[in-house]
Scaffold this motif. Structure first.
Motif, PDB file in Angstrom:
ATOM      1  N   SER A 175       0.849  -1.191   0.000  1.00  0.00           N
ATOM      2  CA  SER A 175       0.000   0.000   0.000  1.00  0.00           C
ATOM      3  C   SER A 175       0.889   1.247   0.000  1.00  0.00           C
ATOM      4  N   LYS A 176       0.298   2.387  -0.317  1.00  0.00           N
ATOM      5  CA  LYS A 176       1.045   3.648  -0.336  1.00  0.00           C
ATOM      6  C   LYS A 176       1.667   3.915   1.036  1.00  0.00           C
ATOM      7  N   LYS A 177       0.914   3.672   2.087  1.00  0.00           N
ATOM      8  CA  LYS A 177       1.401   3.888   3.449  1.00  0.00           C
ATOM      9  C   LYS A 177       2.564   2.941   3.771  1.00  0.00           C
ATOM     10  N   GLN A 178       2.438   1.668   3.390  1.00  0.00           N
ATOM     11  CA  GLN A 178       3.518   0.703   3.621  1.00  0.00           C
ATOM     12  C   GLN A 178       4.777   1.093   2.858  1.00  0.00           C
ATOM     13  N   LYS A 179       4.612   1.531   1.606  1.00  0.00           N
ATOM     14  CA  LYS A 179       5.760   1.971   0.803  1.00  0.00           C
ATOM     15  C   LYS A 179       6.469   3.131   1.498  1.00  0.00           C
ATOM     16  N   GLU A 180       5.675   4.100   1.949  1.00  0.00           N
ATOM     17  CA  GLU A 180       6.245   5.265   2.625  1.00  0.00           C
ATOM     18  C   GLU A 180       7.052   4.841   3.847  1.00  0.00           C
ATOM     19  N   GLN A 181       6.498   3.972   4.663  1.00  0.00           N
ATOM     20  CA  GLN A 181       7.191   3.525   5.874  1.00  0.00           C
ATOM     21  C   GLN A 181       8.498   2.801   5.541  1.00  0.00           C
ATOM     22  N   ILE A 182       8.440   1.920   4.559  1.00  0.00           N
ATOM     23  CA  ILE A 182       9.638   1.160   4.180  1.00  0.00           C
ATOM     24  C   ILE A 182      10.721   2.102   3.637  1.00  0.00           C
ATOM     25  N   ILE A 199      11.074   5.405   4.159  1.00  0.00           N
ATOM     26  CA  ILE A 199      11.582   6.274   5.228  1.00  0.00           C
ATOM     27  C   ILE A 199      12.603   5.516   6.063  1.00  0.00           C
ATOM     28  N   GLU A 200      12.302   4.289   6.395  1.00  0.00           N
ATOM     29  CA  GLU A 200      13.228   3.465   7.191  1.00  0.00           C
ATOM     30  C   GLU A 200      14.523   3.218   6.409  1.00  0.00           C
ATOM     31  N   LYS A 201      14.412   2.894   5.155  1.00  0.00           N
ATOM     32  CA  LYS A 201      15.592   2.599   4.337  1.00  0.00           C
ATOM     33  C   LYS A 201      16.517   3.795   4.201  1.00  0.00           C
ATOM     34  N   PHE A 202      15.947   4.998   4.075  1.00  0.00           N
ATOM     35  CA  PHE A 202      16.761   6.190   3.820  1.00  0.00           C
ATOM     36  C   PHE A 202      16.962   7.075   5.035  1.00  0.00           C
ATOM     37  N   LYS A 203      16.706   6.535   6.212  1.00  0.00           N
ATOM     38  CA  LYS A 203      16.981   7.276   7.437  1.00  0.00           C
ATOM     39  C   LYS A 203      18.463   7.595   7.531  1.00  0.00           C
ATOM     40  N   LYS A 204      18.732   8.780   7.941  1.00  0.00           N
ATOM     41  CA  LYS A 204      20.130   9.200   8.064  1.00  0.00           C
ATOM     42  C   LYS A 204      20.548   9.163   9.505  1.00  0.00           C
TER      43      LYS A 204
END
Length: 175
Positions: A161-168, A170-175
């Protein structure tokens, strides 16, 4: 064709352009294979001779890609030959991706299994299994090298889902 018929044709074409770009392309004369995606095309995408464009199956054409099947530079010769024209066809094979804003010039053949990078100026033959980009387009590598080089950047979220994509992401590109 009468004025009313022309108006109806234009309105229906505009409707198809927005609702079903693939049907629109076929209606104006582009030969398009199965499972092809035309993303964000507009009425000028396929130029004035869409019947000279052949697109295979499993092809993705992204936004702002332009197909040019003629070359107006022959205008400089019109003082010598008022009827001069320059046309060329465009053939795209199967399993091809054409990136945002690319321009495909007359007499171009893109073979199967090719990636064309965003903003490329394409003319000539792009050989099977290659990744190409640039102005003018140049071969960068083959698709297997591209896959290996970028494997760490790939995500597998297509069916989320759009929300799941966003969460994944954000987690992947956290600095």
């Amino acid at each position: 064709m009468g004025t009313l018929k022309k108006l109806i044709f234009k309105l229906y074409s505009y409707y198809l352009l927005k609702k079903s770009p693939l049907k629109y392309a076929r209606r104006i004369g582009v030969n398009v294979g199965d499972k092809t995606r035309l993303i964000g095309i507009n009425s000028g995408t396929f130029g004035s001779e869409p019947f000279l464009i052949h697109i295979g199956s499993n092809v993705t054409i992204t936004k702002r890609v332009q197909f040019l099947t003629h070359d107006g530079s022959v205008d400089v010769f019109r003082h010598r030959d008022k009827n001069i024209e320059y046309f060329g066809d465009i053939n795209i094979g199967n399993n091809v991706f054409v990136g945002f804003g690319s321009i495909i010039l007359p007499n171009t053949k893109i073979e199967d299994d090719v990636i064309v990078g965003a903003g490329s100026l394409v003319r000539g033959v792009l050989k099977k299994g290659g990744v190409y980009a640039g102005v003018p387009v140049k071969r960068i590598c083959n698709i297997e090298e591209f896959h290996q080089k970028n494997i760490q950047q790939f995500t597998y979220i297509r069916n989320k889902s759009k929300k799941q994509k966003e969460q994944i992401l954000i987690e992947k590109f956290k600095k």
